[in-house]
Write a protein that holds these residues in place. Structure first.
Motif, short mmCIF file in Angstrom:
data_model
loop_
_atom_site.label_atom_id
_atom_site.label_comp_id
_atom_site.label_asym_id
_atom_site.label_seq_id
_atom_site.Cartn_x
_atom_site.Cartn_y
_atom_site.Cartn_z
N ALA A 1 0.83 -1.20 0.00
CA ALA A 1 0.00 0.00 0.00
C ALA A 1 0.86 1.26 0.00
CB ALA A 1 -0.94 0.00 1.20
N GLY A 2 1.96 1.23 0.75
CA GLY A 2 2.87 2.38 0.77
C GLY A 2 3.48 2.64 -0.60
N ALA A 3 3.83 1.55 -1.31
CA ALA A 3 4.41 1.71 -2.64
C ALA A 3 3.38 2.27 -3.62
CB ALA A 3 4.93 0.36 -3.14
N VAL A 4 2.16 1.76 -3.56
CA VAL A 4 1.11 2.26 -4.45
C VAL A 4 0.83 3.74 -4.16
CG1 VAL A 4 -1.34 2.08 -5.01
CG2 VAL A 4 0.04 0.02 -4.82
N VAL B 1 -4.49 0.89 -10.78
CA VAL B 1 -3.85 2.14 -10.35
C VAL B 1 -3.70 3.09 -11.54
CG1 VAL B 1 -1.71 3.15 -9.45
CG2 VAL B 1 -2.67 1.08 -8.40
N LEU B 2 -3.23 2.58 -12.67
CA LEU B 2 -3.05 3.43 -13.85
C LEU B 2 -4.39 3.91 -14.39
CD1 LEU B 2 -0.17 1.48 -15.63
CD2 LEU B 2 -0.02 3.69 -14.46
N THR B 3 -5.44 3.07 -14.30
CA THR B 3 -6.77 3.50 -14.71
C THR B 3 -7.24 4.67 -13.85
OG1 THR B 3 -7.36 1.29 -15.47
CG2 THR B 3 -9.18 2.77 -14.97
N LEU B 4 -7.04 4.55 -12.54
CA LEU B 4 -7.42 5.63 -11.62
C LEU B 4 -6.66 6.91 -11.94
CD1 LEU B 4 -8.89 6.53 -8.97
CD2 LEU B 4 -6.88 5.70 -7.73
N LEU B 5 -5.37 6.80 -12.18
CA LEU B 5 -4.55 7.98 -12.44
C LEU B 5 -4.89 8.64 -13.76
CD1 LEU B 5 -1.10 6.73 -11.09
CD2 LEU B 5 -2.62 8.43 -10.08
N HIS B 6 -5.08 7.85 -14.80
CA HIS B 6 -5.42 8.46 -16.09
C HIS B 6 -6.82 9.06 -16.05
CE1 HIS B 6 -1.83 7.56 -18.35
NE2 HIS B 6 -1.82 6.34 -17.86
N GLY B 7 -7.72 8.48 -15.23
CA GLY B 7 -9.02 9.10 -15.04
C GLY B 7 -8.89 10.44 -14.34
N ALA B 8 -8.04 10.51 -13.32
CA ALA B 8 -7.81 11.79 -12.64
C ALA B 8 -7.20 12.81 -13.59
CB ALA B 8 -6.88 11.57 -11.44
N ASP C 1 -7.45 12.41 -1.89
CA ASP C 1 -8.44 11.33 -1.94
C ASP C 1 -8.03 10.27 -2.96
OD1 ASP C 1 -9.96 12.56 -0.02
OD2 ASP C 1 -11.37 13.49 -1.43
N VAL C 2 -7.45 10.72 -4.06
CA VAL C 2 -6.98 9.78 -5.09
C VAL C 2 -5.89 8.89 -4.52
CG1 VAL C 2 -5.92 9.56 -7.37
CG2 VAL C 2 -7.62 11.35 -6.97
N VAL C 3 -4.97 9.47 -3.75
CA VAL C 3 -3.90 8.69 -3.14
C VAL C 3 -4.48 7.67 -2.17
CG1 VAL C 3 -1.87 8.78 -1.64
CG2 VAL C 3 -2.19 10.51 -3.42
N ARG C 4 -5.41 8.10 -1.33
CA ARG C 4 -6.01 7.16 -0.37
C ARG C 4 -6.76 6.04 -1.08
NH1 ARG C 4 -6.61 11.94 2.81
NH2 ARG C 4 -8.58 12.46 1.80
N ALA C 5 -7.47 6.39 -2.16
CA ALA C 5 -8.18 5.36 -2.92
C ALA C 5 -7.20 4.36 -3.52
CB ALA C 5 -9.02 6.01 -4.01
N ALA C 6 -6.09 4.85 -4.06
CA ALA C 6 -5.09 3.95 -4.65
C ALA C 6 -4.51 3.02 -3.59
CB ALA C 6 -3.98 4.78 -5.30
N GLU C 7 -4.24 3.55 -2.40
CA GLU C 7 -3.71 2.70 -1.33
C GLU C 7 -4.69 1.60 -0.95
OE1 GLU C 7 -0.84 5.97 0.94
OE2 GLU C 7 -2.94 5.72 1.56
N HIS C 8 -5.99 1.90 -0.98
CA HIS C 8 -6.99 0.88 -0.67
C HIS C 8 -7.05 -0.20 -1.75
CE1 HIS C 8 -8.76 2.31 3.03
NE2 HIS C 8 -8.83 3.54 2.55
#
Length: 354
Positions: free
Chosen positions: A84-87, A159-166, A181-188
């Motif tokens: 999770a820390g790496a993500v 993760v890449l889908t989330l980031l490209h959406g952002a 919030d995006v970072v927290r969502a990615a960690e989850h």
């Protein structure tokens, strides 16, 4: 008065064109920018611009690539703690490109490395799709080093889908959402059980590699797209030669290789000005993020990636160099000991005895 050599003059002209193009794209955006406007800003002729860059698209990619090559940021002293820390660290690093509140839409898109509307042809779309899959493999392999023995490519895809959406929302609806919030969502996402397994259905039916015993002379070492370091092409292992339309096959060679194999992915394209720059842009961008998160010497299972723009490596291996190429060889003691071609070639060559 100091007279410039021809090479120095060419370098000065190219730098002037790039600076003018950067200003034009930042003010007008890719769609509205004009080559005539770039030439006017650079105080050059239209022909001088085209003598350095064959198209507006090639010039736009060169501007983005120049920005990626010049990007700086703090480099982690070592890999972050836990998956999770790496993500989360990767997500924070990637989000650094989001436009600032005062940026114009055109300048913001340039900061985002936006490719919206840039590739509207089939070769370009195919290359983008394959590059997205290759990026997921590279990120997934880095994440696997944080928690070994589990495939993490599907997590990387999410993760890449989330980031490209952002990134797309930052482009179309500036200010929407909170990056934290995006970072927290990615960690989850790292805690999801994605049942990620490596079992492509076609691999059991791939023909075995053909045993051979051939001498070959590798070309001069090419730089690794991920690290910038020279790649020793004579090392024992596997060389998979993949066109920009077949990059999704890179993982097959990586997964089938032996632990001590050097795995090299040699990317081929018949369009170095555009697709070649696109490869260097997307892989260089991702590699920069990985370096800042995991450190430059992170011992992951990443393959060596080289862009064989002139086709010298493919020629030395006796392989066709096209955007649809999929071929692979196994190297041992400086000789080619196995060959494979077509779908599953990397898997076949990596699994060959020799």
């Amino acid at each position: 008065m100091v007279r410039l050599t021809r090479t120095q003059q060419q370098q000065r002209t190219r730098a002037a064109v790039l600076a003018a193009a950067r200003a034009e794209f930042a003010q007008r955006g890719y769609g509205e920018a004009r080559v005539d406007g770039i030439a006017e800003r650079a105080e050059l002729t239209r022909g001088a611009v085209y003598s350095n860059f064959p198209s507006k698209r090639a010039l736009y990619l060169a501007v983005l690539l120049d920005a990626v090559d010049g990007a700086t940021g703090p480099v982690a002293p070592g890999p972050p703690s836990g998956l999770a820390g790496a993500v989360g660290a990767f997500t924070r690093t990637w989000l650094d490109r989001l436009p600032l509140p005062g940026d114009t839409p055109a300048a913001g898109n340039l900061a985002l490395r936006s490719l919206t509307g840039v590739f509207d042809d089939e070769p370009g779309r195919a290359a983008l799709a394959n590059l997205a899959r290759l990026e997921a493999v590279l990120l997934g392999l880095a994440l696997e080093a944080c928690r070994p023995h589990r495939r993490r490519v599907r997590l990387a895809e999410l993760v890449l889908t989330l980031l490209h959406g952002a990134g797309h929302l930052a482009e179309t609806a500036p200010g929407f959402g909170d990056p934290f919030d995006v970072v927290r969502a990615a960690e989850h996402l790292a805690g999801l059980d994605l049942a990620d397994a490596w079992d492509p259905p076609h691999l059991p039916f791939v023909e075995p590699a053909r045993p051979v015993d051939e001498a070959w002379t590798p070309p001069a070492d090419l730089p690794d797209l991920c690290t910038g370091r020279p790649v020793g092409l004579g090392a024992d292992g596997v060389v998979a030669v993949l066109g920009t339309g077949r990059l999704d096959a890179a993982e097959e060679a990586v997964r089938a290789a032996r632990p001590d194999d050097a795995v090299t992915i040699a990317v081929q394209t018949g369009d170095p000005a555009e697709l070649g720059r696109l490869v260097r842009l997307r892989i260089g961008d991702l590699a920069g993020c990985l370096c800042r998160v995991f450190g430059p010497d992170h011992p992951d299972a990443r393959p060596r990636l080289v862009l064989d723009e002139g086709g010298a490596l493919a020629h030395a291996l006796g392989v066709a160099a096209t955007d649809d190429t999929e071929a692979a060889v196994r190297i041992r003691a400086g000789r080619i000991v196995a060959r494979a071609g077509g779908r599953g070639a990397g898997h076949a060559a990596a699994g060959a005895r020799g």
